[in-house]
Design an enzyme around this catalytic site. Structure first.
Site, PDB file in Angstrom:
ATOM      1  N   PRO A   9      78.261 -42.918 -66.749  1.00  0.00           N
ATOM      2  CA  PRO A   9      78.840 -42.807 -65.682  1.00  0.00           C
ATOM      3  C   PRO A   9      78.382 -43.451 -64.366  1.00  0.00           C
ATOM      4  CG  PRO A   9      77.753 -40.762 -66.214  1.00  0.00           C
ATOM      5  CD  PRO A   9      77.643 -41.907 -67.429  1.00  0.00           C
ATOM      6  N   ASN A  10      79.323 -44.013 -63.436  1.00  0.00           N
ATOM      7  CA  ASN A  10      78.903 -44.448 -61.999  1.00  0.00           C
ATOM      8  C   ASN A  10      78.493 -45.751 -62.233  1.00  0.00           C
ATOM      9  OD1 ASN A  10      79.719 -42.100 -60.550  1.00  0.00           O
ATOM     10  ND2 ASN A  10      77.964 -41.180 -61.454  1.00  0.00           N
ATOM     11  N   ARG A  17      77.098 -49.454 -55.217  1.00  0.00           N
ATOM     12  CA  ARG A  17      76.639 -48.247 -54.778  1.00  0.00           C
ATOM     13  C   ARG A  17      75.091 -48.374 -54.560  1.00  0.00           C
ATOM     14  NH1 ARG A  17      75.172 -45.101 -60.494  1.00  0.00           N
ATOM     15  NH2 ARG A  17      74.011 -43.394 -59.382  1.00  0.00           N
ATOM     16  N   TYR A  22      70.087 -49.956 -56.798  1.00  0.00           N
ATOM     17  CA  TYR A  22      70.323 -50.453 -58.031  1.00  0.00           C
ATOM     18  C   TYR A  22      70.523 -51.822 -58.050  1.00  0.00           C
ATOM     19  CZ  TYR A  22      71.316 -45.346 -59.236  1.00  0.00           C
ATOM     20  OH  TYR A  22      71.369 -44.260 -59.472  1.00  0.00           O
ATOM     21  N   ASN A  73      72.337 -47.180 -71.627  1.00  0.00           N
ATOM     22  CA  ASN A  73      72.099 -46.513 -70.415  1.00  0.00           C
ATOM     23  C   ASN A  73      73.124 -45.495 -69.933  1.00  0.00           C
ATOM     24  OD1 ASN A  73      71.650 -46.081 -67.668  1.00  0.00           O
ATOM     25  ND2 ASN A  73      71.542 -48.103 -66.994  1.00  0.00           N
ATOM     26  N   ALA A  76      73.504 -40.708 -65.299  1.00  0.00           N
ATOM     27  CA  ALA A  76      73.236 -39.411 -65.190  1.00  0.00           C
ATOM     28  C   ALA A  76      73.487 -38.395 -66.408  1.00  0.00           C
ATOM     29  CB  ALA A  76      74.140 -38.775 -64.038  1.00  0.00           C
ATOM     30  N   GLU A 100      67.285 -46.799 -75.181  1.00  0.00           N
ATOM     31  CA  GLU A 100      67.489 -46.082 -73.995  1.00  0.00           C
ATOM     32  C   GLU A 100      66.947 -47.161 -72.742  1.00  0.00           C
ATOM     33  OE1 GLU A 100      65.913 -42.313 -73.445  1.00  0.00           O
ATOM     34  OE2 GLU A 100      66.538 -42.066 -71.263  1.00  0.00           O
ATOM     35  N   HIS A 102      66.962 -47.953 -68.670  1.00  0.00           N
ATOM     36  CA  HIS A 102      67.253 -47.651 -67.398  1.00  0.00           C
ATOM     37  C   HIS A 102      67.138 -48.760 -66.386  1.00  0.00           C
ATOM     38  CE1 HIS A 102      67.825 -43.397 -68.219  1.00  0.00           C
ATOM     39  NE2 HIS A 102      66.822 -43.514 -69.079  1.00  0.00           N
ATOM     40  N   ARG A 109      61.846 -41.469 -58.771  1.00  0.00           N
ATOM     41  CA  ARG A 109      62.946 -41.070 -57.947  1.00  0.00           C
ATOM     42  C   ARG A 109      62.752 -39.547 -57.893  1.00  0.00           C
ATOM     43  NH1 ARG A 109      68.136 -43.877 -59.987  1.00  0.00           N
ATOM     44  NH2 ARG A 109      68.894 -43.025 -57.942  1.00  0.00           N
TER      45      ARG A 109
END
Lengths: 144, 144, 144, 144, 144, 144, 144, 144, 144, 144, 144, 144
Positions: A9-10, A17, A22, A73, A76, A100, A102, A109
């Site tokens: 998502p996103n 964003r 990012y 990825n 969230a 996985e 990121h 963070r």
């Protein structure tokens, strides 16, 4: 070899964003760079993004059925989607690969980003290298 | 009497996924066995599965509107979907029945599987008996 | 087949104690209904109650020695009796059956009732159906 | 010198219960080996087992009254019996000896086995050596 | 009026055990002083002690059945016996009185003594006054 | 048989440091008494102390390579040195013996002393007997 | 003998505030009943209420200086006022008496009411008896 | 470009220690494979291992002073060495690169291995790919 | 009077590392300023720094043996080194002085910096004044 | 330069209250010694004490408005007064100085004394030196 | 209609304190804007500020007695003042209105600001809109 | 100005579900009242509801792309949807407005409803005023 590169998502907002977190490349640029690198390595990439947990689970099931390696990825969903975890567990416990990735380093963070419900059932984890997190995953899959 | 038997995420992989935990019957076999037993008891069963939280909530709403009893295997949603919980709470607080079932015994597995956000708003819980968890739920609904 | 149906502390007050939670049938009525249903299914029931952890452990040992299936309502021992847990673990890890039952749904009550030290070593759990929790357990054992 | 060797709940199943954890010697064999070793060291042993918290507390009181050293395997009571703890505290705070022993190493097992409510009021703790945990305790008491 | 004054585990050691905490009067002296004061107030006292959770629960049941007020020093059971709690809850939720007393002030001692699973279902709590904790409870019951 | 008896940080201060906790014998006296007892049992002892985690890990590796049994008093490393733990785990998971000993009973001291990161990978644990904790460990190794 | 009976914040609303919890007597009625009972016992009472932590601390200091016994209902300060606690500790550690009282039983109410920062430094605690909590405290002080 | 590849405690046992977790290649083989791959990419590698926190910190300081990129497998120091963290933070906050690598996936192992005090100050993290974790890190540094 | 001023890990980077936190004076400048101020006060200073827990413990032992006061900046060891704590406890429990100093205020930084395992056994703590934290400690020791 | 030296609740009892913790000098003696030392350093001191959170906040506001440095012993407010914290934060975030002092070392006392809600917004902290904690703070302010 | 607009500790510094968080309007400007808007809506406003918990509680009592609606910015009392909470609970449980307002959004600030002990007993909460948080509350009260 | 008013899961049941919590107006009535009030203020409203996290995220993205202000009732997603949070964070960190609204006051309900993962990235929060929570949000957006 064909693999799925799946984005949660996103990530469709990439580039637009919070660029200080990012970066300013958008997702199309990611797709292009990843596909290009994968092709050099003789890997066919199916690059997808969704905001839907349901659709993402379906894609993992597709990989499971077809025994395709996955670069994921989870964005969230990393922090709470046990449904996604169960899909990944089905996949990797059958001997398939799922890496996985990121873009940023979640440990640098917010507190809640330090919990991953996915990592325990992933083959491995690569985080913090921006686009290169994906490229490293591709190269690792190419390594066999 | 008509009831809904609703199955949450990844249960479409039944029989194919981690058979040492979930057994080797597939979901079609579950549907057939459950429907057959329900019919013997004069109950009509609508058996469904989804990986979508949204769709599952919609089905609970459908049961709520039509005052149908529900047998629900929330699968991984058990552990975090407060949205599903609120749907179930709407259903049972209006006097309708909803039995939460699990194929395996969550308490005998990973730590995170021991938290259920659904149980507090279910009529009752049956866990650990494989397919029979469903059959017991059906029989309990038949008991009236 | 012979089975033990074992009831933990304070269940001798059934029908007299907090009827809004536990209903108004007394334990003799439970015994009668359970035995009657069991007999229909060709099962002999030995129905017992005790407030004593020690005696309850002894009964589990008796079941263990004689390889009898057990239906256990551990009542408040559910939440802290690791001694009872160890007895149950001895029983089920030897391949015997032990079904944990609860009259009411512990998840819908006080916080402390949501911890069970027994469930992880039970074959399965059935909770929230009043007397029927026992009947379902009997029927499940009858199913074999 | 006379001492009490006291065994808590489920230890009567020794040899029959989960032999991969507890070994296959039974409690009678433990009694015999311990008594034999104690006698060599000029110590008289009273070896007992109970599943009853109440009876175990009574035995600690007996030791307290008669100023007898105690070797105690509290088994599952280790993890929650503050009543047993208070009995042991009465005993040791009066200058008497009480050695807590465990057959297996609780720290290498389930999380809940890592909490002992007894250890803080024991003279010392010996864990992980099977029957030898008891023999070491006897030898330590013989040392004076 | 007749009342039960019930004492939990290790209180039979009163006067002999850790006198700096519990004083040097023994339990017989407590019985005598309490009965004497109760008689002055026209109250008949049945004063008992047990190390057995089971027996203590049975006495609460006896009080429940006969609607007798109870003065209860649960001793170490205070901290973990949910079985005793359930018995007390049955008693007080039926409108009967049960006063929890402690000889010393648990809050001024070890951390674990600050948790009471009984207090929430007691009519009231009196702690820290030695023998007088009981006398105050008796006087309060006499007040009606 | 040759064994290593290894002592962690601050144990070089034995006899000089907080004698009410650790007694007034110094480490040389410990070495002498332990070696003497070991020799009686036909065991050769190499007795060492270090304040260095690194050196202690090296000694465990030496034991691992040479398959020597170890008696280890990890002192304050008990509570946080996962590096030492990993060394011990390498040693014991290969079938070698390692007994964790403590001079005083850590459970009777500060809260933080009740966590051991070593115990889960030790063969067994002996605590609370002063010098005798070591002697018991030696005797246990002699027992074979 | 003269004593201070001190009441914390919001107790001036007694009788007007949540009568189902606090009853319908007002604070003046409490003063009158308490003073009357105290006078019978030859005790002079100075009965006060304040919403001010500062003023309440000052009153404890006054009691400390004059070695007066105190009956204290700290009301909501119970749960967080370490400043009040320090004042009470000064008072009781000098050998003076301070009895903490509560009108209702805090353990039967919200979670946060179960923490008292005052109890550990009080002579004793009496809770749950309405006005009688004060009377019992007075009678206990009269007992000497 | 010259880089440091730094290995923490117990990694000198690689190949000999728990091969089911760490594989059966030894550290020399790792060095050789890593150096070989690095050389192909025009990178000079200084490959080191230590069990000493102190020495490892010194090497990070050396990298800091000389602005060398680091590939760090902190092994068990990952979980508690804030001293190592501070060294890494000094290095990366000055704009230098430090990639944290792990041979196995810590999230798939014991609970304590899921806490990293290093990750928050690393450039990125690569875990779960055995030797390839290092090779990926090298390749990422080569990417610039 | 002679004292030891001891500095823990990474302080050798002072001036070079994160100057916005630690300032831009280097450790030599600290030594010089501290020694100069100490000499004015008639105190001889031995100023040292190490990244080694082991060496730091040895220095505390040296101070203990020679009854020298210590000014200690434990740096990151503050947060986990129970071995260092035990050394400090040996020192101060024998009546010697040890002042813990910090250059910056740990409470104004990351969460983990708010836990000190050293403070409880230090004579006192001075934090947040940069170089002046040391000077204040020296002046306090001079005060006697 | 003029500064405020502000003392929180119960410090008016200094010398009379628990002298084993706080010493036997009274607050007037503190004022005199501090003022005397300050005057030597050319600093004017306004020394105050209050049990009132409100008054203490007002004094911090006065310092804020007049840009005066503050030496603050918040006493028990240290542990919970977020209102005082906000006042201090307003003061120091505007570039003014506020040094938190404690007479005794809070880390060597009860658990709750180890939490300070003030320290994170103080310029620095000095604890454990009795009266000298204040003198050091004065000297530090004199240093500029 | 008349209402009270009550402001807690440190709000008298508005405009002067941390303007990046609280803006640069001062409290007088808030009063004027709020009163002006209220008057337009036919509401009389009594606007007050205090640093005193005691005074704030008194004002809530005044509102309770006179059945006046309250707009309350509890400022730092939000996080710990159970005394203020009890006053608010008395007010709202009697059917009166009390709206909790915050100038900034506490959830976007420090961890401790995310706990409110007031919200559970407020009619509603409005946070994050600066002065407008008050205006919205006024408008909501005007709505009736 | 055009805004989006977005409603999360189960809000389609408004009026039918638990009316004692949510009132008896249905969502259509909400839409009508909100639109009507918005139109008065010159605001165009697009009012939507979904049970789908995915769809809700998409709507936030739509608002982000078109720079539309959002009124969001995240319903049960409030408590766990970090995916929704990330969408909201993208929106507000780009300077757009997003007001979180709740019909009832979550702090006055179950424990889990007191955690919001959304609030920290919302512009502001309004809760507890039923339909008026939305109207207030609209009015605040109208205020500009």
């Amino acid at each position: 070899m064909k693999i799925l590169v799946l984005n949660g998502p996103n990530l469709n907002l990439l580039g637009a964003r919070e660029p200080e977190v990012y970066g300013d490349m958008d997702l199309q640029a990611f797709d292009k760079a990843i596909t290009s690198r994968a092709n050099e390595l003789g890997i066919e990439v199916d690059f997808r993004q969704t905001n839907s947990e349901d659709e993402l689970i379906g894609w993992i099931h597709e990989a499971f059925t077809n025994k395709l390696a996955v670069v994921l990825n989870p964005a969230a969903f990393t922090h709470y989607s046990y449904a996604l975890r169960d899909a990944c567990a089905a996949h990797t416990s059958a001997g398939n690969k799922l890496i996985e990735v990121h873009i940023s380093n979640p440990h640098a963070r917010e507190e809640f980003r330090q919990t991953s419900v996915i990592s325990a059932v992933a083959t491995g984890v690569i985080a913090g290298f921006g686009l290169d997190s994906y490229l490293l995953a591709i190269e690792q899959l190419a390594r066999g």
